[in-house]
Scaffold this motif. Structure first.
Motif, PDB file in Angstrom:
ATOM      1  N   GLY A 263      82.518  17.187 -73.581  1.00 45.55           N
ATOM      2  CA  GLY A 263      82.984  17.598 -74.896  1.00 45.55           C
ATOM      3  C   GLY A 263      83.012  16.441 -75.869  1.00 45.55           C
ATOM      4  N   ASN A 264      83.467  16.736 -77.062  1.00 41.90           N
ATOM      5  CA  ASN A 264      83.521  15.724 -78.111  1.00 41.90           C
ATOM      6  C   ASN A 264      84.653  14.735 -77.873  1.00 41.90           C
ATOM      7  OD1 ASN A 264      81.389  16.907 -79.476  1.00 41.90           O
ATOM      8  ND2 ASN A 264      82.741  18.262 -80.640  1.00 41.90           N
ATOM      9  N   CYS A 265      84.453  13.538 -78.349  1.00 41.36           N
ATOM     10  CA  CYS A 265      85.477  12.498 -78.259  1.00 41.36           C
ATOM     11  C   CYS A 265      86.660  12.864 -79.147  1.00 41.36           C
ATOM     12  CB  CYS A 265      84.899  11.161 -78.695  1.00 41.36           C
ATOM     13  SG  CYS A 265      86.095   9.834 -78.689  1.00 41.36           S
ATOM     14  N   LYS A 266      87.857  12.674 -78.631  1.00 41.65           N
ATOM     15  CA  LYS A 266      89.062  12.977 -79.405  1.00 41.65           C
ATOM     16  C   LYS A 266      89.951  11.745 -79.598  1.00 41.65           C
ATOM     17  CE  LYS A 266      89.040  17.597 -77.507  1.00 41.65           C
ATOM     18  NZ  LYS A 266      89.633  18.505 -76.564  1.00 41.65           N
TER      19      LYS A 266
ATOM     20  N   ASP B 263      89.667   9.215 -81.406  1.00 49.23           N
ATOM     21  CA  ASP B 263      89.804   8.701 -82.771  1.00 49.23           C
ATOM     22  C   ASP B 263      90.979   9.333 -83.512  1.00 49.23           C
ATOM     23  OD1 ASP B 263      88.561  11.189 -82.942  1.00 49.23           O
ATOM     24  OD2 ASP B 263      87.370  10.633 -84.696  1.00 49.23           O
ATOM     25  N   THR B 264      91.542  10.385 -82.964  1.00 50.72           N
ATOM     26  CA  THR B 264      92.689  11.035 -83.613  1.00 50.72           C
ATOM     27  C   THR B 264      94.012  10.745 -82.900  1.00 50.72           C
ATOM     28  OG1 THR B 264      92.378  13.072 -82.330  1.00 50.72           O
ATOM     29  CG2 THR B 264      91.245  12.912 -84.477  1.00 50.72           C
ATOM     30  N   ILE B 265      93.939   9.974 -81.824  1.00 50.96           N
ATOM     31  CA  ILE B 265      95.148   9.629 -81.075  1.00 50.96           C
ATOM     32  C   ILE B 265      95.668   8.292 -81.609  1.00 50.96           C
ATOM     33  CG2 ILE B 265      96.124   9.067 -78.816  1.00 50.96           C
ATOM     34  CD1 ILE B 265      93.879  10.798 -77.593  1.00 50.96           C
ATOM     35  N   PRO B 266      96.881   8.253 -82.168  1.00 49.07           N
ATOM     36  CA  PRO B 266      97.378   6.984 -82.711  1.00 49.07           C
ATOM     37  C   PRO B 266      97.666   5.977 -81.600  1.00 49.07           C
ATOM     38  CG  PRO B 266      99.062   8.692 -82.863  1.00 49.07           C
ATOM     39  CD  PRO B 266      97.811   9.348 -82.343  1.00 49.07           C
ATOM     40  N   LEU B 267      97.441   4.722 -81.915  1.00 51.96           N
ATOM     41  CA  LEU B 267      97.776   3.662 -80.981  1.00 51.96           C
ATOM     42  C   LEU B 267      99.287   3.603 -80.787  1.00 51.96           C
ATOM     43  CD1 LEU B 267      95.438   0.831 -82.297  1.00 51.96           C
ATOM     44  CD2 LEU B 267      95.111   2.244 -80.270  1.00 51.96           C
ATOM     45  N   TYR B 268      99.697   3.134 -79.634  1.00 49.03           N
ATOM     46  CA  TYR B 268     101.107   2.965 -79.328  1.00 49.03           C
ATOM     47  C   TYR B 268     101.737   2.066 -80.396  1.00 49.03           C
ATOM     48  CZ  TYR B 268     105.238   1.444 -76.701  1.00 49.03           C
ATOM     49  OH  TYR B 268     106.514   1.153 -76.308  1.00 49.03           O
ATOM     50  N   GLY B 269     102.836   2.483 -80.958  1.00 46.69           N
ATOM     51  CA  GLY B 269     103.499   1.706 -81.999  1.00 46.69           C
ATOM     52  C   GLY B 269     103.066   2.092 -83.396  1.00 46.69           C
TER      53      GLY B 269
END
Length: 149
Positions: free
Chosen positions: A4-7, A9-15
């Motif tokens: 599937g497509n990469c997701k 890029d929408t997951i915020p980095l910790y902090g």
């Protein structure tokens, strides 16, 4: 196999991210003030924010767990954070790949090496032989990075 497509890029980095350069600078100033209170200079604020972003808050909380000299307490706090969040499996993972100390602050390794190795030994339940191998690997890496001939 279709993944599937990469997701990511929408997951915020910790902090969470910084919104702009001004926010980064303000955070660095606040971190520098916290570090000054325990005897560390502004260099460490710049280094920590560049390496860890807002995750520095967690590392500063961990520093309180260690009663060493400030530089060693910081290294141990970074290690604790890295073991729990950054997939550190070897001492060289920490000193080179995670912190960049091997190439950018090489003189900070030797004073903290034994304390860091003791913490990793406890975390992974290493044998004394494994600790000796890890120490030799770090010392060899320091020698390689230090000799230009």
């Amino acid at each position: 196999k279709n993944f599937g497509n990469c997701k990511t890029d929408t997951i915020p980095l910790y902090g969470g991210p910084f919104n702009n350069e001004k926010e980064v600078k303000e955070y660095q100033v606040a971190i520098a003030q916290s570090l000054a209170a325990i005897g560390l200079d502004e260099y460490y604020a710049i280094y920590l924010v560049a390496n860890y972003g807002r995750q520095v808050d967690t590392i500063l909380e961990f520093i309180e767990d260690f009663k060493d000299q400030p530089e060693i307490a910081l290294a141990r706090a970074e290690l604790k954070f890295s073991l729990e969040n950054e997939l550190i499996f070897k001492a060289l993972d920490f000193f080179n790949r995670r912190t960049g100390r091997l190439y950018f602050h090489i003189n900070s390794i030797e004073p903290a090496l034994n304390a860091v190795l003791a913490d990793i030994k406890k975390y992974f339940n290493w044998t004394d032989e494994r600790v000796s191998q890890e120490k030799l690997e770090v010392q060899n890496a320091i020698r390689e990075a230090s000799n230009f001939g």
